[in-house]
Motif scaffolding. Structure first.
Motif, mmCIF file in Angstrom:
data_model
loop_
_atom_site.group_PDB
_atom_site.id
_atom_site.type_symbol
_atom_site.label_atom_id
_atom_site.label_comp_id
_atom_site.label_asym_id
_atom_site.label_seq_id
_atom_site.Cartn_x
_atom_site.Cartn_y
_atom_site.Cartn_z
ATOM 1 N N ARG A 252 -44.758 0.070 -5.484
ATOM 2 C CA ARG A 252 -43.565 -0.418 -4.792
ATOM 3 C C ARG A 252 -42.780 -1.349 -5.714
ATOM 4 O O ARG A 252 -43.350 -2.231 -6.356
ATOM 5 N N ASP A 288 -46.471 -6.374 -2.090
ATOM 6 C CA ASP A 288 -46.095 -6.083 -0.702
ATOM 7 C C ASP A 288 -44.732 -6.690 -0.348
ATOM 8 O O ASP A 288 -44.663 -7.744 0.295
ATOM 9 N N ALA A 290 -42.773 -5.911 1.884
ATOM 10 C CA ALA A 290 -42.572 -5.969 3.337
ATOM 11 C C ALA A 290 -42.943 -7.342 3.895
ATOM 12 O O ALA A 290 -42.423 -7.761 4.937
ATOM 13 N N ARG A 291 -43.822 -8.072 3.190
ATOM 14 C CA ARG A 291 -44.233 -9.383 3.668
ATOM 15 C C ARG A 291 -43.087 -10.382 3.623
ATOM 16 O O ARG A 291 -43.128 -11.411 4.315
ATOM 17 N N GLY A 293 -39.967 -9.315 4.241
ATOM 18 C CA GLY A 293 -38.914 -8.669 5.015
ATOM 19 C C GLY A 293 -37.848 -8.005 4.160
ATOM 20 O O GLY A 293 -36.659 -8.068 4.497
ATOM 21 N N THR A 295 -36.187 -4.757 1.668
ATOM 22 C CA THR A 295 -36.074 -3.315 1.426
ATOM 23 C C THR A 295 -36.555 -3.014 0.011
ATOM 24 O O THR A 295 -36.174 -3.695 -0.943
ATOM 25 N N TYR A 296 -37.389 -1.995 -0.136
ATOM 26 C CA TYR A 296 -37.972 -1.680 -1.433
ATOM 27 C C TYR A 296 -38.012 -0.166 -1.630
ATOM 28 O O TYR A 296 -37.710 0.617 -0.722
ATOM 29 N N ASP A 298 -40.483 3.062 -2.559
ATOM 30 C CA ASP A 298 -41.842 3.561 -2.692
ATOM 31 C C ASP A 298 -41.851 4.583 -3.822
ATOM 32 O O ASP A 298 -41.277 5.671 -3.709
ATOM 33 N N VAL A 305 -37.453 2.191 1.435
ATOM 34 C CA VAL A 305 -38.067 1.832 2.712
ATOM 35 C C VAL A 305 -37.459 0.528 3.199
ATOM 36 O O VAL A 305 -37.489 -0.487 2.496
ATOM 37 N N PRO A 307 -37.243 -2.726 5.950
ATOM 38 C CA PRO A 307 -38.305 -3.591 6.511
ATOM 39 C C PRO A 307 -38.937 -3.045 7.768
ATOM 40 O O PRO A 307 -40.139 -3.152 7.956
ATOM 41 N N ASP A 308 -38.139 -2.442 8.714
ATOM 42 C CA ASP A 308 -38.747 -1.994 9.966
ATOM 43 C C ASP A 308 -38.918 -0.507 10.072
ATOM 44 O O ASP A 308 -39.270 -0.029 11.125
ATOM 45 N N GLY A 310 -41.028 1.339 8.027
ATOM 46 C CA GLY A 310 -42.351 1.781 7.593
ATOM 47 C C GLY A 310 -42.222 2.733 6.416
ATOM 48 O O GLY A 310 -41.143 3.121 6.001
#
Length: 311
Positions: A252, A288, A290-291, A293, A295-296, A298, A305, A307-308, A310
């Motif tokens: 990521r 991570d 997502a920790r 919040g 956008t990243y 994959d 991806v 934040p909400d 998945g």
């Protein structure tokens, strides 16, 4: 009548016996006291002036004894009170590393010392590589720099010792030593500096929606007290970027990599396992997004991806 006379004689005999016993028990002390009183009475009748002098001498001796006890007691308490409020005299020496401007100056500790009931006879700053600095380091067994040394010619007062004991290391009865415990600091013997961290931000220029890893992560690191001395931004499409992705199995991005010096920050190390890994070479890898919040991208599926959403 004869019977009554016998009873009376018996009573008289009992009284005489009790008087005899009483005389045997206390007659000696009473007799001595009576004898003393008799002699003093005789002296008073014969020579009243001399008797008066005897009384005056006795009273004077008693008064002197009482006043002596009172004076000694008061003087002792007064001395204790004076000693309690008297400032502790001493010297303060700050030893600074010559080549570590980010190592701090123990200003908080110095301010704490100055706020106490202390009269500083000398307040100086010396370089660790100077002759005086080397002497201070060796004399007091200093391990980390900067260091602050308070020295007095007498035993440090209990109240002062309690006020300054936080973070201080006593050296004998008349010296307190503070050393830089939080990184960065310099090893006084090897002159190596601990806590200087290098940060590498791994990005993907093709991901327009992805979060700004430098902007997000730098303030978080500052909250943990991490001192960043170098920063690199590397794209996953660059040769070095590809090398990092392969070496640390990155999945990521954007991501953050910290040099092994990050381990000097215990608070950061304790929570890092929740957001990343510490590799065999000591590098801290943030894995991570997502920790926070963010956008990243994959890299395994080649998709962005949110934040909400998945993976």
């Amino acid at each position: 009548m004869k019977t009554e006379e016998k009873e009376m004689n018996h009573i008289d005999a009992d009284e005489e016996m009790r008087e005899s016993v009483s005389d045997d028990c206390c007659g000696k002390d009473h007799g001595e006291q009576v004898q003393k009183n008799s002699r003093f009475s005789a002296l008073a009748k014969k020579n009243p002036i001399k008797a008066l002098w005897v009384i005056l001498v006795v009273v004077l001796v008693a008064n002197i004894a009482a006043m002596t006890f009172f004076t000694v007691t008061v003087n002792s308490k007064l001395s204790d009170a004076v000693e309690l409020v008297r400032p502790q005299e001493g010297t303060l020496t700050l030893v600074l590393p010559s080549n570590c401007p980010v190592c701090g100056d123990l200003s908080a500790q110095k301010k704490m010392v100055s706020s106490q009931n202390i009269e500083l006879l000398d307040d100086r700053v010396v370089s660790a590589d100077s002759t005086e600095g080397k002497t201070v380091i060796e004399k007091f067994g200093i391990r980390k720099l900067p260091a602050l040394v308070f020295v007095t010619d007498e035993k440090i007062k209990d109240r002062l010792a309690r006020a300054l004991e936080q973070g201080a290391r006593p050296v004998g009865e008349n010296t307190l030593l503070w050393e830089q415990e939080q990184p960065p600091y310099m090893d006084a013997q090897s002159t190596e500096v601990t806590g200087l961290v290098g940060a590498t931000y791994l990005t993907d220029k093709d991901c327009i929606e992805c979060y700004d890893v430098q902007k997000i992560m730098r303030p978080i690191l500052q909250q943990f007290g991490v001192v960043i001395v170098s920063e690199d931004i590397v794209d996953v499409s660059d040769a070095r970027g590809k090398e990092l992705v392969e070496k640390y199995t990155m999945t990521r991005v954007p991501a953050l990599l910290l040099s092994s010096q990050a381990s000097a920050y215990s608070a950061l190390e304790q929570v890092w396992g929740q957001v990343g890994t510490v590799e065999q070479d000591g590098v801290f890898v943030f894995r991570d997004p997502a920790r926070v919040g963010a956008t990243y991208k994959d890299l395994e599926i080649g998709k962005t991806v949110a934040p909400d959403s998945g993976a």
